[in-house]
Design a protein around this motif. Sequence first.
Motif, PDB file in Angstrom:
ATOM      1  N   ASP A 224      -9.631  14.326 -40.153  1.00  0.00           N
ATOM      2  CA  ASP A 224     -11.016  14.701 -40.449  1.00  0.00           C
ATOM      3  C   ASP A 224     -11.560  15.567 -39.317  1.00  0.00           C
ATOM      4  O   ASP A 224     -12.237  16.563 -39.526  1.00  0.00           O
ATOM      5  CB  ASP A 224     -11.904  13.457 -40.587  1.00  0.00           C
ATOM      6  CG  ASP A 224     -11.458  12.583 -41.731  1.00  0.00           C
ATOM      7  OD1 ASP A 224     -10.697  11.632 -41.488  1.00  0.00           O
ATOM      8  OD2 ASP A 224     -11.851  12.869 -42.871  1.00  0.00           O
TER       9      ASP A 224
ATOM     10  N   ARG B 187     -12.589  19.460 -39.589  1.00  0.00           N
ATOM     11  CA  ARG B 187     -14.054  19.469 -39.679  1.00  0.00           C
ATOM     12  C   ARG B 187     -14.644  20.872 -39.609  1.00  0.00           C
ATOM     13  O   ARG B 187     -15.582  21.216 -40.309  1.00  0.00           O
ATOM     14  CB  ARG B 187     -14.626  18.609 -38.545  1.00  0.00           C
ATOM     15  CG  ARG B 187     -16.119  18.658 -38.412  1.00  0.00           C
ATOM     16  CD  ARG B 187     -16.801  18.046 -39.625  1.00  0.00           C
ATOM     17  NE  ARG B 187     -18.236  18.180 -39.551  1.00  0.00           N
ATOM     18  CZ  ARG B 187     -18.919  19.210 -40.039  1.00  0.00           C
ATOM     19  NH1 ARG B 187     -18.290  20.192 -40.657  1.00  0.00           N
ATOM     20  NH2 ARG B 187     -20.219  19.266 -39.920  1.00  0.00           N
TER      21      ARG B 187
ATOM     22  N   THR C   5     -15.809  23.301 -42.700  1.00  0.00           N
ATOM     23  CA  THR C   5     -17.010  23.355 -43.517  1.00  0.00           C
ATOM     24  C   THR C   5     -17.978  24.427 -43.022  1.00  0.00           C
ATOM     25  O   THR C   5     -18.623  25.104 -43.810  1.00  0.00           O
ATOM     26  CB  THR C   5     -17.713  21.991 -43.522  1.00  0.00           C
ATOM     27  OG1 THR C   5     -18.043  21.652 -42.190  1.00  0.00           O
ATOM     28  CG2 THR C   5     -16.797  20.926 -44.094  1.00  0.00           C
TER      29      THR C   5
ATOM     30  N   PHE D 178     -15.139  27.081 -50.685  1.00  0.00           N
ATOM     31  CA  PHE D 178     -15.656  25.746 -50.925  1.00  0.00           C
ATOM     32  C   PHE D 178     -16.439  25.634 -52.203  1.00  0.00           C
ATOM     33  O   PHE D 178     -16.346  24.667 -52.931  1.00  0.00           O
ATOM     34  CB  PHE D 178     -16.592  25.341 -49.792  1.00  0.00           C
ATOM     35  CG  PHE D 178     -15.970  24.345 -48.892  1.00  0.00           C
ATOM     36  CD1 PHE D 178     -15.726  24.643 -47.576  1.00  0.00           C
ATOM     37  CD2 PHE D 178     -15.601  23.108 -49.381  1.00  0.00           C
ATOM     38  CE1 PHE D 178     -15.125  23.724 -46.749  1.00  0.00           C
ATOM     39  CE2 PHE D 178     -15.001  22.178 -48.555  1.00  0.00           C
ATOM     40  CZ  PHE D 178     -14.760  22.494 -47.231  1.00  0.00           C
ATOM     41  N   ASN D 179     -17.281  26.620 -52.413  1.00  0.00           N
ATOM     42  CA  ASN D 179     -18.284  26.448 -53.455  1.00  0.00           C
ATOM     43  C   ASN D 179     -17.809  26.952 -54.800  1.00  0.00           C
ATOM     44  O   ASN D 179     -18.585  27.356 -55.635  1.00  0.00           O
ATOM     45  CB  ASN D 179     -19.570  27.148 -53.017  1.00  0.00           C
ATOM     46  CG  ASN D 179     -20.018  26.625 -51.660  1.00  0.00           C
ATOM     47  OD1 ASN D 179     -20.168  25.432 -51.483  1.00  0.00           O
ATOM     48  ND2 ASN D 179     -20.168  27.518 -50.699  1.00  0.00           N
TER      49      ASN D 179
ATOM     50  N   LEU E 156     -13.038  17.724 -51.839  1.00  0.00           N
ATOM     51  CA  LEU E 156     -13.334  18.382 -50.563  1.00  0.00           C
ATOM     52  C   LEU E 156     -14.834  18.622 -50.419  1.00  0.00           C
ATOM     53  O   LEU E 156     -15.390  18.463 -49.334  1.00  0.00           O
ATOM     54  CB  LEU E 156     -12.598  19.719 -50.458  1.00  0.00           C
ATOM     55  CG  LEU E 156     -11.223  19.701 -49.803  1.00  0.00           C
ATOM     56  CD1 LEU E 156     -10.625  21.096 -49.788  1.00  0.00           C
ATOM     57  CD2 LEU E 156     -11.291  19.178 -48.393  1.00  0.00           C
ATOM     58  N   GLU E 157     -15.476  18.958 -51.539  1.00  0.00           N
ATOM     59  CA  GLU E 157     -16.934  19.151 -51.534  1.00  0.00           C
ATOM     60  C   GLU E 157     -17.626  17.864 -51.093  1.00  0.00           C
ATOM     61  O   GLU E 157     -18.499  17.874 -50.236  1.00  0.00           O
ATOM     62  CB  GLU E 157     -17.445  19.466 -52.960  1.00  0.00           C
ATOM     63  CG  GLU E 157     -17.268  20.875 -53.420  1.00  0.00           C
ATOM     64  CD  GLU E 157     -18.216  21.845 -52.749  1.00  0.00           C
ATOM     65  OE1 GLU E 157     -17.922  23.052 -52.783  1.00  0.00           O
ATOM     66  OE2 GLU E 157     -19.233  21.419 -52.175  1.00  0.00           O
TER      67      GLU E 157
ATOM     68  N   TRP F 242     -16.366  15.349 -49.482  1.00  0.00           N
ATOM     69  CA  TRP F 242     -15.990  15.064 -48.101  1.00  0.00           C
ATOM     70  C   TRP F 242     -16.870  15.853 -47.154  1.00  0.00           C
ATOM     71  O   TRP F 242     -17.427  15.323 -46.200  1.00  0.00           O
ATOM     72  CB  TRP F 242     -14.517  15.405 -47.888  1.00  0.00           C
ATOM     73  CG  TRP F 242     -14.053  15.392 -46.455  1.00  0.00           C
ATOM     74  CD1 TRP F 242     -13.707  14.311 -45.719  1.00  0.00           C
ATOM     75  CD2 TRP F 242     -13.875  16.518 -45.604  1.00  0.00           C
ATOM     76  NE1 TRP F 242     -13.325  14.690 -44.452  1.00  0.00           N
ATOM     77  CE2 TRP F 242     -13.420  16.039 -44.354  1.00  0.00           C
ATOM     78  CE3 TRP F 242     -14.057  17.898 -45.772  1.00  0.00           C
ATOM     79  CZ2 TRP F 242     -13.133  16.889 -43.282  1.00  0.00           C
ATOM     80  CZ3 TRP F 242     -13.776  18.735 -44.695  1.00  0.00           C
ATOM     81  CH2 TRP F 242     -13.323  18.220 -43.463  1.00  0.00           C
ATOM     82  N   LYS F 243     -17.027  17.124 -47.462  1.00  0.00           N
ATOM     83  CA  LYS F 243     -17.847  18.005 -46.639  1.00  0.00           C
ATOM     84  C   LYS F 243     -19.261  17.435 -46.531  1.00  0.00           C
ATOM     85  O   LYS F 243     -19.823  17.349 -45.446  1.00  0.00           O
ATOM     86  CB  LYS F 243     -17.886  19.400 -47.255  1.00  0.00           C
ATOM     87  CG  LYS F 243     -18.772  20.396 -46.515  1.00  0.00           C
ATOM     88  CD  LYS F 243     -18.847  21.724 -47.231  1.00  0.00           C
ATOM     89  CE  LYS F 243     -19.822  21.723 -48.377  1.00  0.00           C
ATOM     90  NZ  LYS F 243     -20.255  23.087 -48.743  1.00  0.00           N
ATOM     91  N   ASN F 244     -19.821  17.026 -47.645  1.00  0.00           N
ATOM     92  CA  ASN F 244     -21.201  16.529 -47.644  1.00  0.00           C
ATOM     93  C   ASN F 244     -21.337  15.215 -46.891  1.00  0.00           C
ATOM     94  O   ASN F 244     -22.300  15.002 -46.170  1.00  0.00           O
ATOM     95  CB  ASN F 244     -21.715  16.390 -49.080  1.00  0.00           C
ATOM     96  CG  ASN F 244     -21.795  17.730 -49.771  1.00  0.00           C
ATOM     97  OD1 ASN F 244     -22.002  18.761 -49.123  1.00  0.00           O
ATOM     98  ND2 ASN F 244     -21.613  17.754 -51.081  1.00  0.00           N
TER      99      ASN F 244
ATOM    100  N   PHE G 240     -19.532  14.227 -44.447  1.00  0.00           N
ATOM    101  CA  PHE G 240     -19.247  14.480 -43.048  1.00  0.00           C
ATOM    102  C   PHE G 240     -20.450  15.075 -42.333  1.00  0.00           C
ATOM    103  O   PHE G 240     -20.692  14.794 -41.178  1.00  0.00           O
ATOM    104  CB  PHE G 240     -18.052  15.421 -42.951  1.00  0.00           C
ATOM    105  CG  PHE G 240     -17.159  15.161 -41.768  1.00  0.00           C
ATOM    106  CD1 PHE G 240     -16.209  16.080 -41.419  1.00  0.00           C
ATOM    107  CD2 PHE G 240     -17.264  14.002 -41.024  1.00  0.00           C
ATOM    108  CE1 PHE G 240     -15.365  15.862 -40.340  1.00  0.00           C
ATOM    109  CE2 PHE G 240     -16.436  13.778 -39.943  1.00  0.00           C
ATOM    110  CZ  PHE G 240     -15.476  14.716 -39.598  1.00  0.00           C
ATOM    111  N   ILE G 241     -21.189  15.894 -43.028  1.00  0.00           N
ATOM    112  CA  ILE G 241     -22.367  16.519 -42.434  1.00  0.00           C
ATOM    113  C   ILE G 241     -23.353  15.456 -41.964  1.00  0.00           C
ATOM    114  O   ILE G 241     -24.022  15.619 -40.961  1.00  0.00           O
ATOM    115  CB  ILE G 241     -23.034  17.495 -43.433  1.00  0.00           C
ATOM    116  CG1 ILE G 241     -22.212  18.787 -43.489  1.00  0.00           C
ATOM    117  CG2 ILE G 241     -24.456  17.815 -43.024  1.00  0.00           C
ATOM    118  CD1 ILE G 241     -22.706  19.779 -44.520  1.00  0.00           C
TER     119      ILE G 241
END
Lengths: 220, 223
Positions: free
Chosen positions: A159, A163, A166, A181-182, A189-190, A192-194, A196-197
């Motif tokens: 992670d 990191r 993103t 991403f989008n 992954l989307e 995960w990204k959210n 993690f933020i």
Amino acid sequence: MDQMAEHGQEVKLVGAWHSPYVHRVAWVLKLKGIAYEFVEENLNKKSSLLLSCNPVYKKIPVLVHHGKPIVESLFIIEYIDETWKDNPILPTDPYEKAMARFWAPLIDEMLLEGSRKVPYAEEEQLEKQIQQVSEAMEVLEGMLKGKKFFGGEKIGFLDITFRWMTIWLGAIEEVAGVKFFNSGKYPLLEDWKNKFIGFHVVKDNLYPMEKLVRFFKKYR
Amino acid sequence: MADEVKLFGMWASPYSLRVELALKLKGIPYEYIEEDLSNKSSLLLKYNPVHQKIPVLVHNGKPVAESSVILEYIDEIWRDNPVLPQDPYDRAMARFWAKFIDEKIQPTARNANLAEEKEREQAVEECCQQLKMLENELQGKPFFGGDTMGYLDIAALVIAFWFEVVREVVGLDLITEERFPILCKWIGKLQDIDVINECRPPKEKHVNYVRARYEAAKAAASN
């Protein structure tokens, strides 16, 4: 706290603010509560400190501990884990560790090296780079199946190594007008990204997207 | 429960040798499976779907690929006779130089050996600069690992033995006594170690194998 007193003296991180390799080391230092001095390098005019610390590659990041330099971000993270043993970053199970050591450099090569050329690539090359990035993202999407993070229930080594993606990919998307991403192709992954933020330690380290976009545009 | 250890390897591969040597040095019993790289087994493809390469170590059914990853894994599971140094700084250095051998020295040596005459001098110079950096790590020590062989010695065996085979085929002498006295001394020591001689590819067979590949590479380059 005891281990901080014993090992915490004289830790310097030599790096550049825009480098994802530097950032992953900085995040590890922060996650482990290790105090350090950050030495910003201008890569167009490398300091004598950098050249003496990394004479072989002359690259950042370099971690300097008790005056001894360690290079290569993934090796630096292993060094940090082995020296400050609390809150291990790498998995403790040898097989999981082997998997982490296998995937981290491979994804770096596919994803990081593939994407960093995207803002500057000519059309033919661009197709190829985008393809390489997509393949890497598919692999990562597969690795996230049934898991909250790459590390399982909690954030782990992978992670932290991924990191940067993103922010970095977001900036490249904006500069090059491409979608990684989008695109809707990588829902895990989307997610995960959210997730993690929101993680507070890492949030302190979010390097400003706008600054990165300007940086890429400048060298385009 | 007894450990089941299998190694998928190839007799002429320095990466395969690294793993074999580590297993032997640590006294770990294993089954060796020779792969025909022109006709890879379905097992190899199953165990290493990403790269489809040897070596692959399979421990109790679980596969580990990439020689450097395998060596670290072996050291962590079987803790006697450690291959990696104990000190974190020394470990970081060993890992760095092993990666340098694979990512820098091996490709520049290959370039030097395949180079056309006009590019050869520069290619050789580049390779020798890198070899010099590595040789400096041997200063004052019989082995990279210190008094005994370690992780970096194992990684560097490709320089000790594969380079000499390529020299016989191509005729280019990269590691001369004059340029690299310390490396030559180190190679001499390795040649006396029984366990290494047990694992090394048989010389004549190896020369023939490399010659065939070199000639194929030359032919492909000129087309």
